[in-house]
Design an enzyme around this catalytic site. Structure first.
Site, PDB file in Angstrom:
ATOM      1  CB  CYS A 156      -0.924   0.012   1.210  1.00 51.16           C
ATOM      2  SG  CYS A 156      -2.007   1.473   1.216  1.00 51.16           S
ATOM      3  CG  ASP A 172      -6.266   2.247  -0.876  1.00 51.99           C
ATOM      4  OD1 ASP A 172      -7.337   1.778  -0.481  1.00 51.99           O
ATOM      5  OD2 ASP A 172      -5.288   2.400  -0.141  1.00 51.99           O
ATOM      6  CE1 TYR A 176     -11.738   1.668  -0.396  1.00 52.05           C
ATOM      7  CE2 TYR A 176     -12.306   2.444   1.794  1.00 52.05           C
ATOM      8  CZ  TYR A 176     -11.484   1.718   0.959  1.00 52.05           C
ATOM      9  OH  TYR A 176     -10.410   1.048   1.470  1.00 52.05           O
TER      10      TYR A 176
END
Length: 412
Positions: free
Chosen positions: A291, A361, A378
């Site tokens: 990440c 992401d 999101y």
């Protein structure tokens, strides 16, 4: 890399038909309706897999099959919960799903203090303020030892402009202007809105989230970094035979943010941490979710160097980037900016470990995203914008490397 998207199941406001139109190939999801600590049955897995496949995509990555707290702190029912985990792994393998993104972060999966921090262009991003988090810890959570911990806290050496920062003094100053409404918003941001939708310990509607917070923190009394590492090694060694037999790739997500918080140890923050867990259980199925966003939030992390070093043990990639302000606070940046250097990361992974599943992401909240009830970080339009940026990067990099690039869903 395979273009994937984190999707929160059939009740997600973002539909699979929408994702197919924007070039998504693989879905990253979980059985969000299964309570923590229960077996994921083959029937439930199959139902969701077939639903995804009916839209022309595949279930590429499980994010996540949660590692319950008792495994992390080494509770009495740890071995039972590991057996539950192994049964879920076998059921996933039976449905041809072989990549599991998980984390070993105590209590909180991830933390931000502002979920709609304004950007100069009018959009917003997730943001982390050290002073606000310290205020939450000391004045709202009222954790035992919090004031002492923040009195000793020092910003990373790599941030000379923040070296003299006194976060405790800032938190005390902030306390003079906070209101019950602002306190409530901070609890929502840190505890509820960033945790409940990821099958975490806290859920929307919890009547007493801070009481639950204290109960979980109490479980970690006496658990230091070495003990948490030992518990992670115990878990990985226990499941690796199952992973070997069924071809399951475990890929741990770095700590987010990559700092020690709430008096809890964090063991996947730095290059040294990653080297430790990969060497502690040197099995190809024990790997990393790279990440770039989480790692780039740590000023001490050279993200490009880490990508080169760990590309072969990476099973899943999150391509996002963070910008660190001069005082050390950070925000999630444009996918073409920030510290992560996503263009160079794309070169590294496409060359060293091609075909990895990748998702952009988080993304900006923009153009009305904030009114549509999406989970924090999101958004649809913000992530679609980021995916367009990253697909352009991948197309350019693939041409450099002589790899044929085809836009998903289109003819040559």
């Amino acid at each position: 890399m395979e273009r994937t998207w984190r999707w929160f199941g059939k009740n997600d406001k973002i539909t699979l038909s929408m994702l197919k139109q924007i070039g998504v190939e693989g879905i990253v999801t979980a059985l969000h309706d299964v309570p923590l600590g229960e077996v994921w049955t083959r029937e439930k897995i199959r139902d969701l897999r077939e639903y995804i496949e009916s839209y022309g995509m595949r279930w590429s990555v499980v994010e996540s099959l949660p590692v319950v707290e008792t495994i992390k702190y080494g509770g009495e029912d740890r071995d039972h919960q590991i057996e539950v985990y192994k049964e879920s792994l076998r059921n996933l393998a039976a449905e041809d799903i072989h990549c599991i993104c998980y984390n070993f972060m105590p209590v909180l999966d991830w933390a931000r203090t502002d979920l709609l921090h304004s950007n100069p262009n009018g959009s917003s991003n997730l943001y982390f303020s050290y002073a606000e988090f310290a205020y939450f810890d000391i004045y709202i959570l009222k954790r035992e030892g919090a004031r002492e911990d923040w009195a000793k806290f020092k910003m990373p050496d790599e941030l000379p402009s923040a070296a003299a920062r006194n976060v405790l003094a800032e938190a005390d100053e902030l306390a003079k202007t906070m209101t019950p409404e602002k306190d409530h918003q901070l609890v929502e941001n840190i505890v509820i809105k960033t945790q409940g939708f990821v099958s975490g310990n806290f859920k929307e509607g919890d009547a007493h989230p801070l009481r639950l917070f204290h109960q979980l923190l109490d479980k970690y009394k006496g658990i230091d970094k070495d003990q948490l590492r030992a518990n992670m090694k115990y878990f990985l060694e226990a499941i690796m035979p199952t992973c070997e037999e069924y071809g399951m790739n475990m890929c741990v997500h770095p700590d987010d943010p990559p700092i020690e918080i709430l008096g809890l140890p964090r063991i996947v923050r730095t290059q040294e941490d990653i080297e430790w867990f990969l060497n502690a259980v040197p099995n190809k199925h024990n790997g990393l979710t790279f990440c770039a966003g989480s790692l780039s939030a740590g000023a001490y992390n050279n993200v490009v160097e880490m990508a080169r070093k760990f590309a072969s043990r990476t099973h899943f990639v999150h391509l996002r980037s963070c910008h660190i302000f001069p005082n050390g606070d950070f925000t999630e940046a444009s996918h073409l900016g920030g510290r992560a250097d996503i263009i160079e990361l794309a070169r590294i992974f496409e060359k060293e470990n091609p075909n990895l599943p990748m998702r952009v992401d988080h993304g900006m909240t923009m153009l009305g995203d904030e009114e549509r009830g999406y989970n924090a970080g999101y958004s649809f339009l913000g992530r679609m914008f980021a995916l367009g940026q990253v697909q352009g990067i991948l197309a350019t990099v693939d041409r450099e490397l002589g790899i044929k690039y085809q836009q998903p869903g289109f003819f040559d």
